[in-house]
Write an enzyme that holds these catalytic residues in place. Structure first.
Site, PDB file in Angstrom:
ATOM      1  N   HIS A 268       0.837  -1.208   0.000  1.00 47.28           N
ATOM      2  CA  HIS A 268       0.000   0.000   0.000  1.00 47.28           C
ATOM      3  C   HIS A 268       0.872   1.259   0.000  1.00 47.28           C
ATOM      4  O   HIS A 268       0.890   1.978  -0.994  1.00 47.28           O
ATOM      5  CB  HIS A 268      -1.002   0.032   1.151  1.00 47.28           C
ATOM      6  CG  HIS A 268      -1.912  -1.138   1.197  1.00 47.28           C
ATOM      7  ND1 HIS A 268      -2.705  -1.511   0.122  1.00 47.28           N
ATOM      8  CD2 HIS A 268      -2.176  -2.047   2.181  1.00 47.28           C
ATOM      9  CE1 HIS A 268      -3.397  -2.578   0.430  1.00 47.28           C
ATOM     10  NE2 HIS A 268      -3.096  -2.937   1.668  1.00 47.28           N
ATOM     11  N   ASP A 319      -5.308  -8.249  -3.245  1.00 46.57           N
ATOM     12  CA  ASP A 319      -5.596  -7.948  -1.848  1.00 46.57           C
ATOM     13  C   ASP A 319      -6.886  -8.600  -1.359  1.00 46.57           C
ATOM     14  O   ASP A 319      -6.931  -9.796  -1.112  1.00 46.57           O
ATOM     15  CB  ASP A 319      -5.616  -6.436  -1.650  1.00 46.57           C
ATOM     16  CG  ASP A 319      -5.529  -6.022  -0.183  1.00 46.57           C
ATOM     17  OD1 ASP A 319      -5.524  -6.906   0.687  1.00 46.57           O
ATOM     18  OD2 ASP A 319      -5.468  -4.823   0.103  1.00 46.57           O
TER      19      ASP A 319
END
Length: 452
Positions: A268, A319
């Site tokens: 991220h 994810d």
């Protein structure tokens, strides 16, 4: 030896026709442009190297869509996390395997050929270790075996509930280990993947909020030369909490206190200042971007332009697996930058460069590095992972060269995929996984029980 002839292929040096591919033991032994088709298996279409998926929690595929009802004011990642805790409360080992296999099957159908599974679901619903501490790691390995996807398994170290040694909450009890039990878990994971061809084990401290500085060092020491992945700077609250705890922002703290290098993948890294952006790039680490999930969770927008200008490396991952699509992740990354900068073709490096090809090649290279594998290129010594697009698809039929990959990323998406090879073996034909029916049926049964 398997001998293919590829009608069109994207090689490291560019597009080529009639490419002979000699494959031995799942690895590319030779690449021969303009080869004779005699004695070779013909593969029609447009062959790309398979894209690595550098970040996934496969169990979350089962909760896709369950957190799309508006909650209290301030609905955010932190309220989404409560939905996730409730969902995983009833998952059995059989459920974990069934959901993982379904997600991995969709990854292969969606253009990913290798996976880094950030695996933090370790214990039973009461937080007790299984008799085999790596029971659920074994379930992930079994799903990879069934589907054929390449696996880098990242057992997650999760020691505390928040910065400063906060106690874990009830929803985290299936994750938590101490350094000693985590070392046993990693060894158990190594045994679990031993039967797979070409599997890799890495290390994954969950996040700075989930470890102490001392336990982070102990966990990283287990990695050797293998990959090290960590969630970092995903949310504004995480940055604020880290500042309150340490006086530094998360990425700044990590770069100052840990030897971050090419083994590392920073997942991220959404909220960076200019120094942190340049620091990640200079370290040689990979930024692990999950643009569809980051948009779904309202995380924010990665500093893509500045990071790539600093020669930073990146890859993409699925994810939370709310939508599994390799080209879709690349498209969302570019579109987020277009929205941020109010411009077009933002992530292409120079005038005249194909944005789709630039994104694809950079994500292939960065993803391969993050997975610790020789993948992501149709070149000798690399594993023979290919995604073959249907050249007859209406969106592709009148195009050629880089226009193919631009259309794949920005227009047609995974609907263009015809055949997928992993280690030289076809696992997807005509857009469907070869074992789709059985995998789908088992997944449907598991979800019917979980959501009853």
């Amino acid at each position: 030896m398997r001998r293919l002839i590829l009608e069109h292929a994207l090689l490291p040096g560019g597009w080529a026709r009639n490419v002979g591919l000699d494959i031995e033991g799942g690895t590319i032994a030779a690449v021969l442009p303009n080869a004779s088709a005699e004695g070779r298996e013909r593969v029609a279409g447009i062959a790309l190297p398979g894209l690595p998926n550098l970040h996934s929690h496969t169990f979350q595929r089962g909760m896709a869509g369950l957190a799309e009802t508006r909650g209290p004011e301030g609905d955010s990642f932190w309220t989404w996390r409560q939905v996730m805790y409730r969902f995983l409360g009833s998952l059995t080992p059989e459920d974990v395997e069934a959901i993982a296999a379904f997600a991995m099957m969709e990854m292969l159908e969606g253009g990913f050929t290798a996976l880094a599974e950030f695996h933090y679901l370790h214990h039973d619903a009461q937080g007790r270790p299984y008799a085999d501490i790596a029971e659920l790691s074994g379930r992930i390995a079994a799903a990879a075996q069934e589907t054929g996807i390449g696996l880098t398994l990242l057992p997650v170290f999760y020691a505390q509930g928040g910065f400063g040694g906060a106690a874990p909450v009830e929803g985290q009890r299936r994750f938590v280990t101490d350094p000693e039990s985590y070392a046993r878990l990693v060894e158990g994971a190594r045994r679990a993947v031993a039967a797979l061809d070409d599997a890799v084990i890495g290390i994954a401290p969950h996040s700075l909020r989930a470890v102490t500085p001392e336990s982070l060092r102990e966990a990283v020491a287990l990695a050797g030369d293998g990959p090290v992945h960590i969630h970092i700077a995903e949310q504004v609250k995480e940055v604020e909490d880290c500042l309150a705890w340490s006086g530094q922002r998360p990425v700044a703290w990590l770069l100052d206190h840990t030897p971050v290098d090419r083994r590392w993948c920073l997942i991220h890294a959404t909220h960076l200042d200019a120094k942190e952006t340049k620091g990640i790039a200079a370290s040689g680490a990979v930024a692990g971007l999950c643009p569809i999930t980051e948009a779904n969770l309202g995380d924010g927008i990665f500093e893509g332009v500045d990071y790539l200008s600093a020669q930073g490396r990146f890859g993409v991952g699925s994810d939370s697996n709310i939508e599994i699509t390799a080209p879709g992740e690349l498209r969302q990354f570019e579109y987020s930058q277009r929205l941020k900068h109010r411009a077009r073709n933002v992530l292409a490096a120079h005038e005249g460069q194909s944005t789709g090809r630039s994104l694809y090649e950079k994500a292939s290279s960065g993803g391969a590095q993050a997975l610790g594998r020789r993948i992501g290129a149709l070149a000798p010594g690399h594993r023979a992972d290919l995604v073959v697009l249907d050249a007859r698809h209406p969106d592709l039929a009148a195009l050629s060269g880089d226009r193919w990959i631009d259309s794949y990323v920005f227009v047609t998406g995974k609907a263009a995929i015809d055949t997928v090879f992993v280690a030289g073996k076809p696992v997807v034909r005509s857009g469907r996984h070869v074992s789709r029916d059985a995998i789908q049926e088992r997944y449907a049964r598991a979800m019917a029980r979980i959501l009853a």
